[in-house]
Design a protein around this motif. Structure first.
Motif, mmCIF file in Angstrom:
data_model
loop_
_atom_site.group_PDB
_atom_site.id
_atom_site.type_symbol
_atom_site.label_atom_id
_atom_site.label_comp_id
_atom_site.label_asym_id
_atom_site.label_seq_id
_atom_site.Cartn_x
_atom_site.Cartn_y
_atom_site.Cartn_z
ATOM 1 N N TRP A 48 -25.837 43.828 45.249
ATOM 2 C CA TRP A 48 -27.200 43.443 44.908
ATOM 3 C C TRP A 48 -28.186 44.583 45.177
ATOM 4 O O TRP A 48 -28.988 44.935 44.323
ATOM 5 C CB TRP A 48 -27.607 42.193 45.690
ATOM 6 C CG TRP A 48 -28.970 41.712 45.334
ATOM 7 C CD1 TRP A 48 -30.127 41.944 46.021
ATOM 8 C CD2 TRP A 48 -29.336 40.950 44.186
ATOM 9 N NE1 TRP A 48 -31.187 41.363 45.378
ATOM 10 C CE2 TRP A 48 -30.723 40.743 44.243
ATOM 11 C CE3 TRP A 48 -28.624 40.413 43.107
ATOM 12 C CZ2 TRP A 48 -31.421 40.029 43.279
ATOM 13 C CZ3 TRP A 48 -29.326 39.701 42.156
ATOM 14 C CH2 TRP A 48 -30.691 39.518 42.236
ATOM 15 N N LEU A 62 -32.582 38.075 46.114
ATOM 16 C CA LEU A 62 -31.461 37.135 46.020
ATOM 17 C C LEU A 62 -31.555 36.223 47.238
ATOM 18 O O LEU A 62 -31.213 36.606 48.352
ATOM 19 C CB LEU A 62 -30.118 37.866 45.991
ATOM 20 C CG LEU A 62 -28.876 36.983 45.852
ATOM 21 C CD1 LEU A 62 -28.938 36.134 44.589
ATOM 22 C CD2 LEU A 62 -27.616 37.821 45.853
ATOM 23 N N LEU A 65 -26.037 36.984 40.161
ATOM 24 C CA LEU A 65 -25.837 38.429 40.136
ATOM 25 C C LEU A 65 -25.998 39.065 38.759
ATOM 26 O O LEU A 65 -26.692 40.069 38.644
ATOM 27 C CB LEU A 65 -24.468 38.767 40.741
ATOM 28 C CG LEU A 65 -24.337 38.354 42.210
ATOM 29 C CD1 LEU A 65 -22.880 38.386 42.635
ATOM 30 C CD2 LEU A 65 -25.166 39.222 43.105
ATOM 31 N N TYR A 109 -32.205 41.000 49.906
ATOM 32 C CA TYR A 109 -31.031 40.141 50.029
ATOM 33 C C TYR A 109 -31.187 39.445 51.377
ATOM 34 O O TYR A 109 -31.040 40.080 52.418
ATOM 35 C CB TYR A 109 -29.747 40.970 49.985
ATOM 36 C CG TYR A 109 -28.490 40.151 50.164
ATOM 37 C CD1 TYR A 109 -27.849 39.606 49.071
ATOM 38 C CD2 TYR A 109 -27.957 39.915 51.419
ATOM 39 C CE1 TYR A 109 -26.700 38.847 49.221
ATOM 40 C CE2 TYR A 109 -26.811 39.159 51.584
ATOM 41 C CZ TYR A 109 -26.188 38.625 50.489
ATOM 42 O OH TYR A 109 -25.062 37.868 50.635
#
Length: 181
Positions: free
Chosen positions: A39, A17, A2, A47
């Motif tokens: 995110w 991510l 992160l 994500y």
């Protein structure tokens, strides 16, 4: 991880991510939600939550359904924004944040200011930050934002289910706008 998003955002490339908390293996539903919203509001492009919930013992992924439902709320919210034209703008949040309070700002200047606030602790593996441990409970938050003068529609939305908790019209004519939940 992160914190790397802040460094890599400047590359002006889509950042995904991929290795998330591993769904419910290493984190709870609230932890997953916080990580995803943090995110995406932090400017991440994707994500994907590589879900470990689909196994030979549970081929339908039933255990991970609550996580997917909360990710749907994020998807639905982001689809209301002109996300591609928004930019990371943490500098508009000028008030100091208490310990274990995190805030992100993604903006389309003069049009949309998405501020995401959560109460969490970092989940770590040694010195590596691997995610968040969401701190549950109702809290009152206050933020000071440095944004242009104008009239704003302020919406307080609960990320868990997308429920609109409150909507205000704010006439802002000072140097900083103060908001309190």
């Amino acid at each position: 991880n992160l914190p790397k998003l802040d460094e890599e955002y400047a590359l002006d490339k889509p950042i995904s991510l991929d290795e998330t908390n591993g769904s419910l293996t290493h984190a709870g539903v609230d932890d997953e939600r916080v990580e995803a919203w943090e995110w995406i509001c932090g400017g991440g492009a994707c994500y994907n939550n590589l879900s470990w919930d689909f196994t030979p013992d549970d081929p339908t992924g039933k255990a991970g359904r609550p996580v997917r439902e909360q990710l749907n709320v994020l998807r639905d919210f982001v689809s209301t924004l002109n996300y591609i034209d928004m930019k990371l703008a943490k500098e508009i949040i000028t008030s100091p944040l208490p310990p274990d309070v995190f805030a992100r700002a993604l903006v389309q200047p003069g049009k949309v200011y998405w501020i995401y606030v959560h109460h969490s602790k970092h989940r770590t593996y040694g010195s590596f930050i691997t995610g968040y441990e969401a701190q549950k409970g109702r809290r009152g938050d206050s933020l000071e934002l440095e944004i242009p003068a104008g009239t704003y529609r302020v919406q307080w939305i609960r990320p868990r289910d997308g429920k609109l908790l409150r909507e205000d019209r704010v006439n802002h004519d000072r140097e900083k706008l103060r908001l309190a939940s």
